[in-house]
Write a protein that holds these residues in place. Structure first.
Motif, mmCIF file in Angstrom:
data_model
loop_
_atom_site.group_PDB
_atom_site.id
_atom_site.type_symbol
_atom_site.label_atom_id
_atom_site.label_comp_id
_atom_site.label_asym_id
_atom_site.label_seq_id
_atom_site.Cartn_x
_atom_site.Cartn_y
_atom_site.Cartn_z
ATOM 1 N N ARG A 1 65.762 61.796 29.691
ATOM 2 C CA ARG A 1 65.103 61.019 28.634
ATOM 3 C C ARG A 1 64.072 61.837 27.875
ATOM 4 O O ARG A 1 63.328 61.299 27.066
ATOM 5 C CB ARG A 1 64.463 59.764 29.232
ATOM 6 N N PRO B 1 59.815 63.093 22.766
ATOM 7 C CA PRO B 1 59.308 61.860 22.121
ATOM 8 C C PRO B 1 58.701 60.822 23.082
ATOM 9 O O PRO B 1 57.570 60.402 22.848
ATOM 10 C CB PRO B 1 60.526 61.339 21.374
ATOM 11 N N PRO B 2 59.382 60.435 24.194
ATOM 12 C CA PRO B 2 58.727 59.417 25.028
ATOM 13 C C PRO B 2 57.499 59.951 25.755
ATOM 14 O O PRO B 2 56.512 59.226 25.926
ATOM 15 C CB PRO B 2 59.811 58.986 26.019
ATOM 16 N N ASN C 1 57.793 52.907 23.839
ATOM 17 C CA ASN C 1 58.269 52.125 22.695
ATOM 18 C C ASN C 1 59.133 50.953 23.126
ATOM 19 O O ASN C 1 59.377 50.747 24.307
ATOM 20 C CB ASN C 1 59.024 53.008 21.711
ATOM 21 N N SER D 1 62.427 45.492 13.668
ATOM 22 C CA SER D 1 61.717 46.761 13.773
ATOM 23 C C SER D 1 60.700 46.909 12.655
ATOM 24 O O SER D 1 59.542 47.248 12.875
ATOM 25 C CB SER D 1 62.744 47.893 13.713
ATOM 26 N N ARG E 1 56.692 47.107 13.064
ATOM 27 C CA ARG E 1 56.023 48.313 12.591
ATOM 28 C C ARG E 1 54.826 47.933 11.735
ATOM 29 O O ARG E 1 53.755 48.493 11.844
ATOM 30 C CB ARG E 1 57.007 49.137 11.780
ATOM 31 N N GLY F 1 51.995 47.226 13.615
ATOM 32 C CA GLY F 1 51.466 48.359 14.384
ATOM 33 C C GLY F 1 52.055 48.491 15.773
ATOM 34 O O GLY F 1 51.474 49.128 16.637
ATOM 35 N N ALA G 1 54.697 50.159 18.074
ATOM 36 C CA ALA G 1 55.665 51.251 18.119
ATOM 37 C C ALA G 1 56.969 50.747 18.707
ATOM 38 O O ALA G 1 56.967 50.057 19.720
ATOM 39 C CB ALA G 1 55.137 52.400 18.975
ATOM 40 N N MET H 1 61.641 51.368 18.778
ATOM 41 C CA MET H 1 62.757 52.244 18.489
ATOM 42 C C MET H 1 63.993 51.402 18.326
ATOM 43 O O MET H 1 64.215 50.459 19.083
ATOM 44 C CB MET H 1 62.941 53.188 19.665
ATOM 45 N N MET H 2 64.807 51.697 17.308
ATOM 46 C CA MET H 2 66.010 50.934 17.078
ATOM 47 C C MET H 2 67.185 51.704 17.667
ATOM 48 O O MET H 2 67.281 52.907 17.525
ATOM 49 C CB MET H 2 66.200 50.740 15.590
ATOM 50 N N ASP H 3 68.061 50.989 18.350
ATOM 51 C CA ASP H 3 69.232 51.611 18.934
ATOM 52 C C ASP H 3 70.458 51.014 18.279
ATOM 53 O O ASP H 3 70.882 49.917 18.602
ATOM 54 C CB ASP H 3 69.234 51.358 20.450
ATOM 55 N N SER I 1 73.386 52.577 18.218
ATOM 56 C CA SER I 1 74.547 53.298 18.704
ATOM 57 C C SER I 1 75.653 52.309 19.055
ATOM 58 O O SER I 1 75.445 51.097 19.086
ATOM 59 C CB SER I 1 74.175 54.100 19.957
ATOM 60 N N ARG J 1 69.266 52.716 29.366
ATOM 61 C CA ARG J 1 68.461 53.695 28.632
ATOM 62 C C ARG J 1 67.024 53.185 28.491
ATOM 63 O O ARG J 1 66.064 53.909 28.733
ATOM 64 C CB ARG J 1 69.116 53.902 27.266
ATOM 65 N N LEU K 1 63.471 54.779 29.930
ATOM 66 C CA LEU K 1 62.380 55.151 29.028
ATOM 67 C C LEU K 1 61.139 54.314 29.307
ATOM 68 O O LEU K 1 60.111 54.469 28.665
ATOM 69 C CB LEU K 1 62.804 54.962 27.563
#
Lengths: 630, 630
Positions: free
Chosen positions: A24, A52-53, A535, A543, A547, A550, A552, A554-556, A558, A568, A572
Motif C-alpha cells: 500500500r 501517499p498513505p 483517507n 468526493s 473535499r 475539507g 481528505a 480517495m475515489m476508486d 477501478s 484495499r 490503507l
C-alpha cells in the motif's frame, strides 16, 4: 506485556505486516531503483520515502500533535534552518560529544551485509541475546549449555547495556569474546564516531556546517526574541517540527533507526525555582507505567503503575512540569490510536543521557523489534542557554522585578589600587581580574585565612614571569561580608524538552493497529482512528462535496470487485467507504461501510455526507449513525 | 506596473516594512546571536528562521496549496529524503550542470561585504543598472553622460541577461569593463560553481551524498510504484512539500535568495501524444499577463494579456496541460492574497533554462527588489525518467493496450549467420550488435545503397584489429521493409512541473498586503486574507471555544492600551480582534473589530464566536456580520 501482538491479541507476524505496508506504499526505501541496480555502489541505508498513505498519516499525526500541544498551550512555533554553522554545535557540545561507539571489523576482502563497521552496544546486545536464545555459552552450537548464573549475568548486562561507556564496552567485548556474528571475526576496540553530517557553506569552503541532529539549538538561539514576543512573560514554550539528521553507523530495523527523520520538539522554558505547572491538575490522575533508574539498575524490567500526581509526590518524577508533560504525552499517544497496554515510560540511566541532560524519561512503545524510544522528555536544565550565552556574549536570561526589594548578604573583595599598581606594575590588571573572579565559597575561606595569616595566595593566570599565583597581604586585599539591596532577580531558565520522533511513532502505531480478519491471516486491517487515517474512498460527486468540507478522501473507479476494493480500504486503514451502485441512480441512496465491524448502512447521499463530516469532526459516532440509519 | 507600491498605491518604503516584519518576528536571520558575536567567523548568509507569525503564515500557505492542488486533483503526495546519493544526481545531470557562473575578486587583504566571490550575471546586472541610474558611462561620476544608443544597448543586455553562458558573460565583463562595485577591483573570468551542498553518508566516507536542490528526483524514482498505486491509470500527478538546498554564491536580498528553502512541487505525468487536459475548460477564460521569449529577445518587457484558451490556441503556451497549470497557479496566488496587478508569467530564454527543461514559464511577482520568480512551470519532457531508467535498468514507462491491434511497417536487417561466423570469427558478435542497433533512417538509406552497390560499410565499435567499420555484401546482409502487428503501446511519460518557492511567495505576499494608515506612515497594516493570516487574538474563554473549533488564535492579556494592542494586531496581519471589557462582565457582550476598516460591532459572545467561525470557514462575510450586528 513483553512480546508484540496484533490489535486482536494474536501473534504478530512481521512478514505479513510488512507485505501490507509495502503493497500500500505507506513507505519504501529511498532510491529503490538505484539500490537494486547492479551499477550502484555506496551506502543508502537508513533512508525512507513516505508514499501517499504514509505521507497523509504523517501529516495527520503532526496535525494532531500541533492541536494537542502547540495550539492548546499557545506555544510559539518556529521553523529554523537545518544547516547549522560549526561554532553553534561546537558550543552546544555536539561536535565533541554527539557520538556512538563503533567497532571496525578489520579483516578485508570479506564485506558483510552490515558493512565493515558495527555499533558496539548493538553488537554486544545481539550476540548476548543470540546466546540466550540458543542456550549456549559461545559461538558454536556445540558450546556448553548456559548455566543459570551466566543467564542471569547476561540478562543483567542487557538490562543496563545503555549505561556502559567506551571502556566498559571494550571490556565486555574482551571478557565475553564478542565477535562479528556474520563472519566470526574479532573486532577492533570501540572508537567514538560523530553522528552529524558535515558539509561546507559558501564558495570558499572555509565555513564548515552540519545538518542539525535536533531542532532545539535553533529554538534556543531565538530565546531572547521569543521572550520579547511573549511580552516578557514566563513560563512559555517554543516548538518546532522539522527534519533532523544522524549519520547512524549501521542502520537496520526499517523506520526505527534512520538517518533522516522528522522531529517534533517542544522547549518549555521555566524558572528553576518554580517548576510547578498551572495545569498540573488536569493530568495528575493520568496513570503512567514507570520504569525508573533504580528498578533498571537492579536488572528488572517491570514498570510501576502510578498516577502522575503520586509519581511527583514520591519524587520518582522530579517536578510538576516534567510530570505534566509525561501525562500530556500519554494522552497524545492515546488520541492517535496507540495501544496503551504497549506503552511504558523509562528513565535514562546516568551514562545513557545526552551530554546536555540532567534527567530524561522516554516514552517507549512495544513493537515486534522490542521496546522503542518514541518520545524523549529531557530536563536540559540551563545547559544550552548558558553555553550559548557564554560564547556569544548575548544575554539569555530573564530579569524579573521582585515583589519587594530584597537584601542580599555576600562576600566582597576590594584591592587597594594605589598600592597594587606600583607593586605589580604590568601584572596589576591580571591580579585585579583574578580577584574579581573569586567565587563566594573561595572568598569565605580566604577571609578566614587572611585574618589568621595576614597573607593569602591567589591563583592568577597570565603573569609576566610565568608564575601562577601572587601573594596578597591584608594591606593590599580587603575581604568583608556586605549587605546589598536588590530590586530585580535575574536567572537563566531551565528547559524541559519533550521530543517526538514522528517516524518511530508512525511505525509503532501501524504495528499497534494491525490485525487480520479471523477467517484469513492475509486479510489485513489497519484500524487507524478517524482523526489520523489517510483517507476515505468515495464516489465522484460525494468526493467533491466532502473535499469542499475539507475531508481528505480517495475515489476508486477501478473495475475491481467490491470485495477487492474493501480489502484495499482495510489495508490503507480507511475508516469509512461509500459505495455507489445501481440503486444510487434509481433511488439516490448510497452504502456506507465501517472498516472494523464491516457493518453497512444505506441512506440518501445527503445524510451520508453529513454523517461522515460529523464523524470526522467528532460530533457524531458510528454507533449513533448505526442507530438512526437502516 | 514597474515599481513597488503599498497595497493602497503609495510609495513602498522598504525600511518601514522591514521594521514591521522584524519587530513582529515574521522571520529573522538564523543564528543571529552568533552572527553578531565578535567570536564568530564564517559564512551564515542566506539562512533564515521563521518566527511564530511567519511559521503560521507559511503553514497556512502550504495548507492552501495542498487544498488547491493536491486534494482538489487527488495528487499522490510523497515525502522523500533530502539526502541523495551522488549517482542519482550524477545521472540527473545536476553534478555536472547545476552551477552558476562565479567571478573571484583576486585582490587579497581587502575583504568586501559580499565576500571574495561574485555571481557573474548579478555583477553585470548591478553594474549596468547603476550606470543607467547615474546616467554615466563608466565607473566614476565624472565619466561622460550616456548617449541614447548606449542606454538602449544596456537595456537590451539587461532584458536578456539570463540568456548568456559563461563565455558570453566573460565577453560582457571585458567589453564593458565590469568591476567589483565595492572596491573597483577587476575580477577573474567566470568559472562554474556547483550549487549543491555535499556530504558523505555512513562511517566509511566512501559514499558521497548531496542535499537535494529540488524535490523532484525523489518523486521520479518512485514513478513506477506510483503508477501501480494509481492502478496504472494515466495521466496523474505526484506532489511533494519539503526543504531544498542551494549553496548560493552570494546570497543577499533577504528571503528572496536563500540557501535553505521550502519547495512545493508537482510532477504531472502525461502521455506526450495527449497533452490535452480534462479540466482545461475550467481555466480557459482566466486572463494571464504573458511575457514570451520573442518579446524579451526584442528587448521589451510589457506582457501581453491573453486568456489561457487564446494563449494555447496561438501556441504561445505549448499545450493544454501547461496552460491549465498556469491558470491554476494564477488562481492560487489570488486565493492567498497576492495583488494580481503585480503578477506576470515570463517564458525562459533558451540558455536560461535548467538542463532538464524544454520549456519553462515563471510566475513572477513584483516586489521592491523587482520582479521575483516565485513559481516555475517547466516542461521536463521525458528527460528525467529516461536517464534514470538508462542508468538503473529499471523500466519507467507506461504500457497501454491499444484499442485495436495496429500494423507497424518497419525496416528490418537480417545477417546470414552461417556466413558471418566463418567470415568475421571473433568479431562476429560485434558485427551483429552493430547491425541490431541501426535505426530506421539509417536502415532505409542502407537498403538503397545495398541495392545499388551490392555492398555497404557499417560502423562497428570493438573490432579486434582496431578498425572502425566492416564491409557487408548483399550475400551477408539482407534489408527489407516488414509489417508487424502490435497490441500495446509503450511510452515514457512527459513531465509538466509546477514548482513553488514558498519563501519567495510568502515574502512577496507580505510586500503586497502591506500599507500604512493614511494619518501616519508608521502605523502599518498587513491585510492578509483570513485564510492565511497567522492568528486572531482573543480573550481566554473565547480563545478556548475557538480552539475547539480549530481556529488558530492568540490571547493578549498584557497591560498594553487597547490602541497599542490593535496596532500589534495590524502588524501581525490579524484580521479580527475581540475585546473583552467591563461591559462583557456586566452584559456578556464583546467587541469584534475588523483590521482593514477598523470598524467594530458589539454583540453576545455566542454570536461573535459563530461569526468568526463562519468567516474563517468562508460561509459568512464581514459585510453580512456588519449588517446584522450593531
Amino acid at each position: 506485556m513483553t512480546s508484540a501482538t496484533t490489535l486482536t491479541g494474536h501473534k504478530f507476524e512481521r512478514q505479513f505486516f510488512e507485505a501490507v505496508v509495502k503493497r500500500r506504499l505507506f513507505f519504501t526505501e529511498t532510491f529503490d531503483i538505484y539500490r537494486l541496480s547492479p551499477n550502484f555502489k555506496g551506502d543508502n541505508r537508513g533512508l525512507f520515502d513516505y508514499g501517499p498513505p504514509g505521507c497523509a498519516l504523517q501529516a495527520n499525526i503532526v496535525d494532531a500533535w500541533r492541536k494537542h500541544f502547540v495550539l492548546e498551550e499557545n506555544m510559539l512555533e518556529l521553523d529554523c534552518t537545518v544547516v547549522t554553522p560549526e561554532p553553534v554545535l561546537q558550543t552546544s557540545g555536539h561536535v565533541d560529544k554527539f557520538a556512538d561507539w563503533m567497532c571496525k571489523d578489520p579483516i578485508k576482502g570479506k564485506p558483510t551485509a552490515s558493512g565493515d563497521y558495527l555499533r558496539a552496544d548493538h553488537l554486544i546486545e545481539n550476540v548476548l541475546k543470540a546466546r540466550l536464545d540458543r542456550g549456549t555459552g559461545g559461538l558454536t552450537k556445540d558450546a556448553p549449555k548456559l548455566d543459570q548464573a551466566t543467564i542471569d549475568e547476561y540478562n543483567n548486562i542487557l538490562a543496563k547495556i545503555d549505561n556502559y561507556d567506551g571502556d566498559g564496552l571494550a571490556e565486555l567485548i574482551k571478557q565475553y569474546d564478542i565477535r562479528n556474528p556474520e563472519n566470526n571475526n574479532e573486532v577492533l576496540p570501540p572508537v567514538p564516531f560523530n553522528l552529524m553530517f558535515k558539509s561546507t557553506i559558501g564558495p570558499s569552503a572555509a565555513s564548515p556546517v552540519y545538518l542539525r541532529p535536533e531542532t532545539s539549538q535553533g529554538q534556543f538561539l531565538n530565546f531572547k526574541k521569543l521572550l520579547e514576543y511573549n511580552q516578557g512573560s514566563m513560563p512559555f514554550a517554543s516548538a518546532s517540527v522539522g527534519k533532523s539528521y544522524r549519520n547512524e553507523i549501521s542502520p537496520r530495523t526499517g523506520l526505527l533507526r534512520v538517518r533522516e527523520f522528522l522531529l517534533a520538539e517542544i522547549e518549555h522554558y521555566v524558572d528553576p525555582d518554580k517548576k510547578q505547572h498551572l495545569r498540573f491538575g488536569e493530568v495528575s490522575d493520568v496513570i503512567l507505567p514507570l520504569l525508573d533508574r533504580e528498578t533498571q539498575l537492579a536488572g528488572k524490567t517491570t514498570p510501576q503503575k502510578l498516577t502522575v500526581g503520586q509519581a511527583v509526590e514520591l519524587k520518582i518524577i522530579d517536578n510538576e512540569t516534567l510530570g505534566y508533560f509525561l501525562g500530556r504525552v500519554l494522552l497524545f499517544l492515546q488520541n492517535i490510536g496507540v495501544d496503551l497496554s504497549k506503552v511504558r515510560f523509562r528513565q535514562h540511566l546516568a551514562n545513557e543521557m545526552a551530554h546536555y541532560a540532567c534527567d530524561c524519561w522516554d516514552a517507549e512503545l512495544l513493537t515486534s523489534y522490542g521496546w522503542v524510544e518514541c518520545v524523549g522528555c529531557a530536563d536540559r536544565s540551563a545547559y544550552d542557554l548558558t553555553v550559548h550565552s557564554k560564547y556569544t556574549g548575548a544575554s539569555l536570561t530573564v530579569k524579573e522585578a521582585l515583589p519587594e526589594p530584597a537584601k542580599v548578604e555576600e562576600w566582597q573583595a576590594t584591592l587597594d589600587k594605589k598600592l597594587v599598581g606600583p607593586r605589580f606594575k604590568k601584572d596589576a590588571k591580571a591580579v585585579q581580574t583574578a580577584v574579581e573572579e573569586l567565587d563566594q565559597t573561595t572568598l569565605e575561606s580566604l577571609a578566614t585565612e587572611l585574618a589568621e595569616k595576614g597573607v593569602v595566595a591567589i591563583k592568577t593566570p597570565g603573569l609576566a614571569d610565568g608564575s601562577t599565583s601572587v601573594a596578597l597581604s591584608k594591606e593590599l586585599l580587603f575581604i568583608a561580608k556586605v549587605t546589598r539591596q536588590v530590586n530585580t532577580r535575574e536567572y537563566t531558565p531551565n528547559v524541559i524538552e519533550p521530543s517526538f520522533g514522528i517516524g518511530r511513532i508512525l511505525y509503532s502505531l501501524l504495528e499497534h493497529v494491525y490485525w487480520s480478519r479471523p477467517d484469513a491471516v492475509e486479510r489485513a486491517v489497519l484500524s487507524l482512528p478517524l482523526a489520523v487515517a489517510p483517507n476515505k474512498p468515495i464516489a465522484h460527486r460525494i468526493s467533491t462535496r466532502l473535499r469542499k468540507l475539507g475531508v481528505a478522501n480517495m475515489m476508486d473507479s477501478s473495475s475491481a470487485s467490491i470485495g477487492k476494493r474493501y480489502a484495499r480500504d482495510d489495508e490503507l486503514g480507511t475508516p469509512l467507504s461509500v459505495t455507489v451502485d445501481f440503486d444510487t441512480l434509481k433511488y439516490g441512496s448510497v452504502t456506507l461501510r465501517e472498516r472494523d465491524t464491516m457493518r453497512q448502512v444505506r441512506g440518501p447521499e445527503d445524510d451520508v455526507v453529513r454523517a461522515i463530516k460529523g464523524m470526522v469532526d467528532g460530533t457524531d459516532t458510528w454507533e449513533q449513525v448505526l442507530n438512526r440509519m437502516p
